[in-house]
Structures are given as C-alpha cells and as structure tokens.
Design an enzyme around this catalytic site. Structure first.
Site, PDB file in Angstrom:
ATOM      1  N   LYS A   1       0.196   4.257   6.714  1.00  0.00           N
ATOM      2  CA  LYS A   1      -0.526   5.123   5.704  1.00  0.00           C
ATOM      3  C   LYS A   1       0.143   6.562   5.865  1.00  0.00           C
ATOM      4  O   LYS A   1       0.915   6.863   6.836  1.00  0.00           O
ATOM      5  CB  LYS A   1      -2.263   5.269   6.066  1.00  0.00           C
ATOM      6  CG  LYS A   1      -2.903   4.093   5.843  1.00  0.00           C
ATOM      7  CD  LYS A   1      -3.133   3.807   4.359  1.00  0.00           C
ATOM      8  CE  LYS A   1      -3.788   2.408   4.114  1.00  0.00           C
ATOM      9  NZ  LYS A   1      -2.962   1.344   3.637  1.00  0.00           N
TER      10      LYS A   1
ATOM     11  N   SER B   1       0.676  -1.043   0.051  1.00  0.00           N
ATOM     12  CA  SER B   1      -0.069  -0.023  -0.159  1.00  0.00           C
ATOM     13  C   SER B   1       0.691   1.083   0.050  1.00  0.00           C
ATOM     14  O   SER B   1       0.383   2.177  -0.205  1.00  0.00           O
ATOM     15  CB  SER B   1      -0.959   0.077   1.192  1.00  0.00           C
ATOM     16  OG  SER B   1      -0.319   0.282   2.242  1.00  0.00           O
TER      17      SER B   1
END
Lengths: 174, 252
Positions: free
Chosen positions: A90, A42
């Site tokens: 993230k 990610s």
C-alpha cells in the site's frame, strides 16, 4: 567406509558449507534487502498495470529500522491487519498526527492518526485499505518497496500515485 | 608468507563462522524459541514486575492456534520498539465490554469538581462541549460546506449529533461493547489497574503477536529448591497456564 571416497567427502563438505550460509541469506532477506513479486490489482496503475504479468520489486527493509523514516507517498509492504498470514502493498497517505479526509467505507469523514500509526491506501480506488480497517500500526510494516526490477521496460522507481488525503494539504489547495 | 596466509584464513574462518552461527541463532530465536526478560507490573501476579524470565514459543507467531486465556508477547501498537506481555481476552467475533469501571461518570476526572450538586451535573451534561469544541464544530461545518458543496440545512441537528458523539467519546468510551474485528484480538493485563492494554489502544492486529509464553523463571529464587510436594524446582520455574474458564449458562 564410504567416506574414504574423496569425491563424496568433498561434496558432503561442500553441502555443509552451503547449508551453513543459508541463515545468513535468510537474515539478509529478512532485515536488509529483499526481492518480492506483486500480485493483485490494488496498486494499479503504479504496479501490475497489466494483470497478465507480475511485477517484481526491490524491497528495502534496513531503512525502516528507524520508523520516522516513513514519509507520505512511500510504498510499503505491511502484514495485513485483517489476515496476518498475508502481506499487502500500500501507499502511505498520512503519518502520525495528520488528519485524513477518508473515503467511502470508512464510517466518519475525518480521522486523526494516532501515535505511530499510518494511513495506507492502494492507488486503485477499489483496494481494501485503511478506509476499511482504519489506521495501521507501524509495527506491521515489513519494508519499503523502492524499485521495480522485473518487467525491464519499466525498470526504475515506482511511479507516484493515489490521492492527497491530508486535510491540511487539501485546505491549502482550496 | 604461508604462515601469514594460514593465520589470515583462520581469522576469516572465525569471523565467517561466527557470522553464520549468529544468524542461525537469531533465526532460531525469531522463529522457534526465545528466553527473554520481562518487566512491568501489568501482568502481576502471573509474572513478577522484576526478575522474571519467560520461555516464549514462536510457533504461535501472528496469532496462529491461539485461544482465549493464552499469555502472549506482542509489539505495542503505539510504540513498535516496545514489547508487551498480555493475556488474550477476546478473539475475532467476540463481543467485549471495554471496562465500565474506567471511564464511567462516577470516577471520571471531569466529574470530580462538582460539589455533588445535582443541578450542576445536569447542566454540565446539557452543555457537554466546551468553547473550544464549539469553535471547532463551526469550523468543521464551514469546511464541509466549502469542500463538498453541500449545504447543511439543519445545522442544529447536525450540531446535536456531533455533540452526542463527542459526549459519548468523552464520558462513555469505556462503557461500551466492541466486536473484535477479523484478524485482531483483545489483550488485557492480569493486573487491570496497572495495565495499559486494549482498553486504551483498542483491538490489536494479530500480526503484532510475537509468541506465546508457556513458562517462566524467577531469578530471585534459589538455583535449586525443593518444593512442599518434594519436587525439584530450578530458579522458580513454573508453567504459565491458560486459566480461562468458559462460563456457559444453559437456558432452561
């Protein structure tokens, strides 16, 4: 008695001292500094550019005692809002009060971030992030990833990445 | 000299042992069990507003093994330095009616200045948005046309849709059904009129749950008291039970 054996006695004492320090190490790992490996794609290409080997990162948890220290473009470790047993990594793309121009899976095309929430996105466009589950409470933040430590050829700061999502900045660009 | 050395090492021993013990105690309170003060009116009558101390089991951290009806301690999503005690009233997949009594037309503050005139009421519903809203909407349409390079042909329909959503949010946000998403739960206080809970901040991620309250002590009670049924009670100890009753209506 077997305790008369001086070697055994001293080794038991040593083991006791070793065990007594374990809580201290755990507390340092939990609240001060920690090291963690990254799996998944990610955050490509900033982290794990090649899926054949994992990146190891240095995580600073102390600096987030004051949650106002979180800034846009920081890379954070958070407890996943959809699966609390997982920890995800993230990048912050908006803090409280920002208006965000959202991306595909999100239902509306704008989102105002509530108090003490963050807009988090992965650098990889296919990552599951705030565009899926919305703004994330800062209560779920675990720490800030500050350095890449393991593939030594990439030792150092985590590269910049992602897009600009704040409406105010997008307007300024034109 | 030896004396100084030994007293130094004794001092260091005290410091490091208290460090080690303190860390152990902290981890114990974080991962296994905590005895902590609660305050606030949101959980009366289950927990008193003042002087109640709760026994919290941390095995249930992050929502493991929790059921509907359990009383939990969680971090407040809008203020991460505050902790709240609430009861779980919805788990992932449950459909929740938020609270029709809170945001309904009948007791909404916007509706109080009406004079009870039905004509005015209809008028207000049609207009819905105020001047500020219209300005914002026009700005927004302009912005979309600029950035997406797409023309909004039917501006009136677009405006109507936005207005509908705005009106729904304004008047009807509490009279709505919500499906609790994966990994979240619905928390409400037992004292619904005095509780700030999921009805205002929506489903709470289970990662914010810190533990389950299994019992409580009230310190204003006497240290030892004999109950009506001849049982010894220390500081008003009581178990906090899961009082949820599943009402299953069989279709015949």
């Amino acid at each position: 008695m077997f305790l008369r054996n001086p070697y055994l006695k001293s080794s038991i004492k040593g083991a006791g001292i070793f065990i007594s320090w374990i809580p201290v190490v755990l507390v340092i790992d939990k609240y001060f500094y920690s090291v963690s490996s990254v799996s998944g794609s990610s955050m490509q290409p900033a982290l794990n550019p090649f899926l054949t080997r994992k990146d190891w990162i240095f995580v600073n948890k102390l600096s987030l005692n004051d949650l106002n220290n979180i800034k846009v473009d920081d890379v954070l470790l958070i407890r996943s809002p959809t699966n609390p047993s997982k920890i995800v990594i993230k990048r912050v793309k908006g803090v409280q009060g920002d208006v965000i121009r959202t991306r595909y899976p999100y239902l509306r095309n704008r989102c105002t971030i509530p108090k003490n929430h963050l807009w988090l996105e992965g650098d990889n466009i296919r990552s599951i992030d705030s565009n899926t589950y919305g703004p994330v409470s800062t209560g779920l933040v675990i720490g800030r990833a500050e350095k890449i430590i393991y593939p030594f050829d990439r030792f150092g700061d985590i590269p910049q990445g992602g897009r600009e999502a704040r409406l105010s900045k997008l307007r300024a660009i034109g | 000299m030896t004396n100084l050395n030994s007293s130094f090492s004794v001092g260091m021993g005290i410091i490091t042992w208290s460090l080690r013990f303190g860390c152990f105690l902290h981890l114990f309170m974080d991962e296994i069990y905590e005895f902590t003060e609660t305050s606030g009116e949101s959980m009366t009558p289950t927990l008193q507003p003042n002087g109640d101390y709760a026994h919290v089991l941390k095995r249930y951290k992050y929502g493991k093994d929790l059921k509907v009806g359990d009383v939990i301690v969680a971090v407040k999503p809008t203020e991460p330095h505050h902790r709240v005690c609430k009861r779980i009233t919805g788990l992932p997949g449950d459909m929740i009616l938020i609270d029709p009594s809170m945001g309904s037309d009948l007791n909404s503050f916007d509706k109080i200045g009406y004079n009870g005139n039905d004509k005015d009421k209809d008028k207000d519903k049609k207009i819905g948005g105020d001047k500020e809203f219209d300005e914002k909407l026009n700005e927004y349409i302009e912005y979309i046309e600029k950035t997406d390079k797409q023309d909004i042909q039917d501006k009136e329909t677009f405006k109507k849709l936005e207005l509908k959503e705005y009106n729904e949010n304004k008047y009807n946000s509490m009279n709505r059904y919500i499906i609790v998403p994966e990994g979240h739960c619905w928390l409400t206080g037992d004292n619904l009129s005095q509780s700030l809970d999921s009805r205002s901040y929506r489903p709470v991620p289970m990662g914010l749950i810190k533990g389950k309250i299994i019992a409580a002590n009230l310190i204003f009670e006497p240290f030892i008291k004999i109950d009506e049924d001849d049982k010894l009670n220390v500081y008003g100890f009581r178990w906090i039970k899961n009082n949820f009753e599943d009402e299953i209506y069989s279709i015949e």
